[in-house]
Design an enzyme around this catalytic site. Structure first.
Site, PDB file in Angstrom:
ATOM      1  CG  HIS A  66       0.070   0.120   2.633  1.00 34.88           C
ATOM      2  ND1 HIS A  66      -0.561   2.072   2.925  1.00 34.88           N
ATOM      3  CD2 HIS A  66      -0.063  -0.801   3.678  1.00 34.88           C
ATOM      4  CE1 HIS A  66       0.008   0.918   4.569  1.00 34.88           C
ATOM      5  NE2 HIS A  66       0.393  -0.123   4.492  1.00 34.88           N
ATOM      6  CG  ASP A 177       2.500   1.303   7.774  1.00 35.99           C
ATOM      7  OD1 ASP A 177       2.326   0.021   7.098  1.00 35.99           O
ATOM      8  OD2 ASP A 177       1.735   0.848   9.003  1.00 35.99           O
ATOM      9  CD  GLU A 209      -3.252  -0.615   5.167  1.00 37.37           C
ATOM     10  OE1 GLU A 209      -3.321  -2.033   5.899  1.00 37.37           O
ATOM     11  OE2 GLU A 209      -2.843  -0.210   5.666  1.00 37.37           O
ATOM     12  CD  GLU A 210      -2.146   2.449   7.276  1.00 36.96           C
ATOM     13  OE1 GLU A 210      -2.873   2.661   8.206  1.00 36.96           O
ATOM     14  OE2 GLU A 210      -1.263   2.349   7.626  1.00 36.96           O
ATOM     15  CG  HIS A 329      -0.456   3.315  12.347  1.00 39.34           C
ATOM     16  ND1 HIS A 329      -1.628   2.817  12.501  1.00 39.34           N
ATOM     17  CD2 HIS A 329      -0.056   2.893  11.029  1.00 39.34           C
ATOM     18  CE1 HIS A 329      -1.754   2.088  11.286  1.00 39.34           C
ATOM     19  NE2 HIS A 329      -0.883   2.113  10.792  1.00 39.34           N
TER      20      HIS A 329
END
Length: 362
Positions: A66, A177, A209-210, A329
């Site tokens: 992603h 990420d 994606e998130e 995150h």
């Protein structure tokens, strides 16, 4: 190869691509993948699909990373020039105040923090939520903010420098990420540019994606691959505040991980990796001499694109090959580049052996 991977990661993490506003990352991925792929498509929603044809007929393999990151969006501009914002994805409230941000990828701002001299004892202990925070762009009125080109809904991302630790294999920055795997995808296509293999490889940089794994579902329905490997990152448990053996036995520097099962909720966001695809990863890791960490992470707020991709089309056999990172995150995610190299090596071997092994459930 290590330095090339680092350079791609540095460039990718400098971009702001908050979920739903991935344009800059999409442009970068398209430009880089076009050098090595036979064809690159960007669908109407921003998913990047790079196609590499083998020299013989064979199965369609999709490798998906992603392109989006967690972040924020402008909710309101106050008359005095301060900006209120929403979360996009699961940013932690603990790391908000006192952080530098970029609005629309280039306009600098600061998430304000009340001076410690003026905080009450209760305020000093309290973690303010995103709804209680504000952004300061150095403007004194709403009109001044709007003259900067800022509007409601504009994306906001962390500003965080690319920092090599004393051991230069460790890299700290924002959006590891999942820019780490976007970099792996580019490097993979570089490595297979002149390689003979069976079938077709689809390298995909998915969007959103998130915020619900939407892009993976779209692309899975479009391509309908014979099998897929989702490449992402995973939290590591090797810090003093985590009981690694009990909660998350994943360590930096011990290789990529294959996630057997993950999920936030049983149902749409639960994935059990296909045993046939796990076997392919395991076999090619052994051939390459790469150590793989195997884990499950169920009910802990973790899921990947595989949660949606696995039931796209007629059902796609999927597995997850992920790179460990600390401080998930947050603006200071930490990765060991050797784990990423291990993942890249396994993927290259899988492409070379595409079609040699039938994907079976029993």
């Amino acid at each position: 190869m290590k330095e090339s991977l680092k350079e791609s990661l540095k460039e990718l993490t400098s971009l702001v691509g908050v979920s739903g506003s991935e344009q800059e990352v999409v442009k970068y991925m398209k430009e880089k993948l076009e050098i090595y792929a036979d064809e690159v498509i960007v669908d109407p929603n921003g998913n990047v699909i790079a196609v590499k044809h083998g020299n013989k007929p064979g199965p369609k393999l999709m490798i998906a990373a992603h392109s989006d990151e967690i972040g924020f969006s402008v909710k309101n501009i106050l008359p005095n020039g301060f900006i209120l914002f929403n979360k996009i994805g699961t940013a932690s409230d603990k790391v908000l105040e006192g952080r530098k941000v970029l609005i629309k990828g280039s306009i600098p701002g600061i998430i304000g923090i009340k001076p410690g001299h003026l905080q009450t004892p209760e305020e000093a202990k309290k973690v303010n939520s995103s709804k209680e925070c504000y952004i300061d762009v150095g403007a004194s009125s709403k009109e001044e903010v709007e003259n900067l080109g800022i509007r409601v809904g504009d994306p906001i991302g962390y500003r965080s420098d690319f920092m090599e630790m004393a051991n230069k294999d460790y890299i700290c920055t924002k959006s590891i990420d999942n820019r780490m795997n976007c970099a792996i995808l580019i490097e993979l296509f570089r490595q297979i540019k002149d390689v003979e293999f069976e079938g077709t490889v689809y390298g995909v940089a998915t969007v959103q994606e998130e915020t619900g794994m939407k892009g993976a579902f779209m692309v899975g329905n479009r391509i309908e691959p014979d099998y897929a490997i989702v490449i992402d990152t995973i939290p590591s448990g090797d810090t003093p505040d985590v009981n690694a053996e009990r909660d998350l036995p994943i360590y930096l520097g011990k290789g990529p991980a294959c996630v057997i099962a993950d999920g936030v909720l049983f149902g749409l966001l639960f994935t059990y990796s296909h045993p046939g695809v796990i076997e392919i990863i395991e076999e090619q890791a052994k051939v390459a001499g790469v150590n793989v960490q195997y884990t499950t992470l169920v009910g802990e707020g973790y899921a990947t694109d595989a949660a949606r991709l696995s039931f796209a089309g007629k059902g796609i056999p999927c597995a997850m090959l992920v790179v460990p990172r600390r401080y998930s995150h947050s603006p200071v995610e930490l990765v060991n580049i050797n784990d990423a190299l291990g993942s890249l090596t396994i993927l290259e071997n899988i492409v070379k052996q595409n079609g040699k092994k039938e994907i079976k459930f029993i």
